[in-house]
Scaffold this active site. Structure first.
Site, PDB file in Angstrom:
ATOM      1  N   PRO A   1       0.790  -1.228   0.000  1.00 38.39           N
ATOM      2  CA  PRO A   1       0.000   0.000   0.000  1.00 38.39           C
ATOM      3  C   PRO A   1       0.822   1.278   0.000  1.00 38.39           C
ATOM      4  O   PRO A   1       1.848   1.376   0.673  1.00 38.39           O
ATOM      5  CB  PRO A   1      -0.827  -0.105   1.295  1.00 38.39           C
ATOM      6  N   ASN A   2       0.328   2.214  -0.781  1.00 40.19           N
ATOM      7  CA  ASN A   2       0.851   3.584  -0.865  1.00 40.19           C
ATOM      8  C   ASN A   2       2.176   3.719  -1.612  1.00 40.19           C
ATOM      9  O   ASN A   2       2.664   4.832  -1.800  1.00 40.19           O
ATOM     10  CB  ASN A   2       0.965   4.220   0.541  1.00 40.19           C
TER      11      ASN A   2
ATOM     12  N   ARG B   1       3.869  11.125  -1.736  1.00 45.06           N
ATOM     13  CA  ARG B   1       3.812  10.952  -0.284  1.00 45.06           C
ATOM     14  C   ARG B   1       5.149  11.351   0.367  1.00 45.06           C
ATOM     15  O   ARG B   1       6.223  11.080  -0.192  1.00 45.06           O
ATOM     16  CB  ARG B   1       3.460   9.498   0.076  1.00 45.06           C
TER      17      ARG B   1
ATOM     18  N   TYR C   1      10.635   9.500   1.509  1.00 49.35           N
ATOM     19  CA  TYR C   1      10.685   8.556   0.386  1.00 49.35           C
ATOM     20  C   TYR C   1      11.288   9.135  -0.890  1.00 49.35           C
ATOM     21  O   TYR C   1      11.451   8.413  -1.881  1.00 49.35           O
ATOM     22  CB  TYR C   1       9.269   8.027   0.101  1.00 49.35           C
TER      23      TYR C   1
ATOM     24  N   ASN D   1       7.978  -5.446  -0.654  1.00 48.65           N
ATOM     25  CA  ASN D   1       7.872  -4.318   0.274  1.00 48.65           C
ATOM     26  C   ASN D   1       6.402  -4.255   0.690  1.00 48.65           C
ATOM     27  O   ASN D   1       5.567  -3.715  -0.043  1.00 48.65           O
ATOM     28  CB  ASN D   1       8.294  -3.009  -0.395  1.00 48.65           C
TER      29      ASN D   1
ATOM     30  N   ALA E   1       2.929  -0.700   5.056  1.00 43.98           N
ATOM     31  CA  ALA E   1       2.492  -0.738   6.461  1.00 43.98           C
ATOM     32  C   ALA E   1       2.072  -2.145   6.904  1.00 43.98           C
ATOM     33  O   ALA E   1       2.121  -2.461   8.102  1.00 43.98           O
ATOM     34  CB  ALA E   1       1.348   0.243   6.676  1.00 43.98           C
TER      35      ALA E   1
ATOM     36  N   GLU F   1      12.700  -9.012   2.005  1.00 38.73           N
ATOM     37  CA  GLU F   1      11.857  -7.860   2.343  1.00 38.73           C
ATOM     38  C   GLU F   1      12.667  -6.577   2.185  1.00 38.73           C
ATOM     39  O   GLU F   1      13.821  -6.512   2.617  1.00 38.73           O
ATOM     40  CB  GLU F   1      11.377  -8.000   3.791  1.00 38.73           C
TER      41      GLU F   1
ATOM     42  N   HIS G   1      12.575  -2.213   2.458  1.00 45.41           N
ATOM     43  CA  HIS G   1      11.937  -0.945   2.825  1.00 45.41           C
ATOM     44  C   HIS G   1      12.808   0.190   2.335  1.00 45.41           C
ATOM     45  O   HIS G   1      14.037   0.153   2.519  1.00 45.41           O
ATOM     46  CB  HIS G   1      11.736  -0.843   4.340  1.00 45.41           C
TER      47      HIS G   1
ATOM     48  N   ARG H   1      12.576   5.200  12.668  1.00 42.79           N
ATOM     49  CA  ARG H   1      11.284   5.895  12.593  1.00 42.79           C
ATOM     50  C   ARG H   1      10.421   5.574  13.824  1.00 42.79           C
ATOM     51  O   ARG H   1      10.943   5.145  14.841  1.00 42.79           O
ATOM     52  CB  ARG H   1      10.603   5.533  11.269  1.00 42.79           C
TER      53      ARG H   1
HETATM   54  C1  DQA Z   1       7.907   1.309   3.982  1.00 41.05           C
HETATM   55  C2  DQA Z   1       7.957   1.506   5.509  1.00 41.05           C
HETATM   56  C3  DQA Z   1       6.589   1.266   6.126  1.00 41.05           C
HETATM   57  O1  DQA Z   1       6.655   1.486   7.533  1.00 41.05           O
HETATM   58  C4  DQA Z   1       5.566   2.212   5.555  1.00 41.05           C
HETATM   59  O2  DQA Z   1       4.290   1.932   6.084  1.00 41.05           O
HETATM   60  C5  DQA Z   1       5.546   2.187   4.050  1.00 41.05           C
HETATM   61  C6  DQA Z   1       6.826   2.159   3.348  1.00 41.05           C
HETATM   62  C7  DQA Z   1       9.245   1.661   3.305  1.00 41.05           C
HETATM   63  O3  DQA Z   1       9.439   1.257   2.156  1.00 41.05           O
HETATM   64  O4  DQA Z   1      10.082   2.365   3.899  1.00 41.05           O
HETATM   65  O5  DQA Z   1       4.504   2.288   3.428  1.00 41.05           O
HETATM   66  O6  DQA Z   1       7.634  -0.057   3.717  1.00 41.05           O
END
Ligand code: DQA
Length: 147
Positions: free
Chosen positions: A9-10, A17, A22, A74, A77, A98, A100, A107
């Site tokens: 997501p996102n 964002r 990011y 990835n 959240a 995984e 990020h 964070r």
């Molecule tokens: C993320 C880190 C997560 O905590 C966050 O919710 C994201 C992006 C990252 O790529 O740093 O959506 O996965």
């Protein structure tokens, strides 16, 4: 060798964002970079993105049915609480890394814990887009050494 990248997501909102965290490159920039690197590293790549937990699980199961060799994920959240994604990764038993973009350990405290990383070979965080490329290299090395 076939690798599936699954973005949660996102991540489709990269470039929009929280740019301070990011960066200002967008999702298409990320996909283009990964496509380029897959050609250099000579493997087949597919990239999917979903904002929906169940769809991410469907993608993981599809990776099993379509015989992917590795997954780079990835989970966004969902990383921090999705036992369903953890279970899906454990079910298919496909070597997964995984990733990020941000360093989740620097964070908010709720980001420090990943429930999904325990179903993966390893986790890379804090290196932005480069983290995905590092994950490709790690996965290729892992797969070659486990033949
Ligand atoms: C993320 C880190 C997560 O905590 C966050 O919710 C994201 C992006 C990252 O790529 O740093 O959506 O996965």
């Amino acid at each position: 060798m076939k690798i599936l990248v699954i973005n949660g997501p996102n991540l489709n909102f990269l470039g929009i964002r929280e740019k301070g965290i990011y960066g200002d490159k967008n999702y298409e920039d990320l996909c283009n970079l990964l496509e380029e690197r897959s050609k250099e590293l000579k493997f087949e790549l597919d990239i999917v993105q979903s904002n929906i937990e169940g769809e991410i699980i469907n993608h993981i199961q599809r990776a099993y049915n379509k015989k992917y060799d590795g997954i780079v994920i990835n989970p966004g959240a969902y990383t921090h609480y999705s036992i369903a994604i953890y279970d899906a990764l454990k079910s298919v038993n496909i070597p997964s890394v995984e990733v990020h973009l941000s360093n989740i350990h620097r964070r908010e405290e709720f980001r420090h814990k990943s429930v999904t990383a325990a179903a993966c070979v390893g986790q890379i965080c804090g290196f932005g887009f480069l983290g995905y490329v590092m994950a490709f290299q790690a996965l290729i090395d892992y797969l070659e050494n486990s033949k």
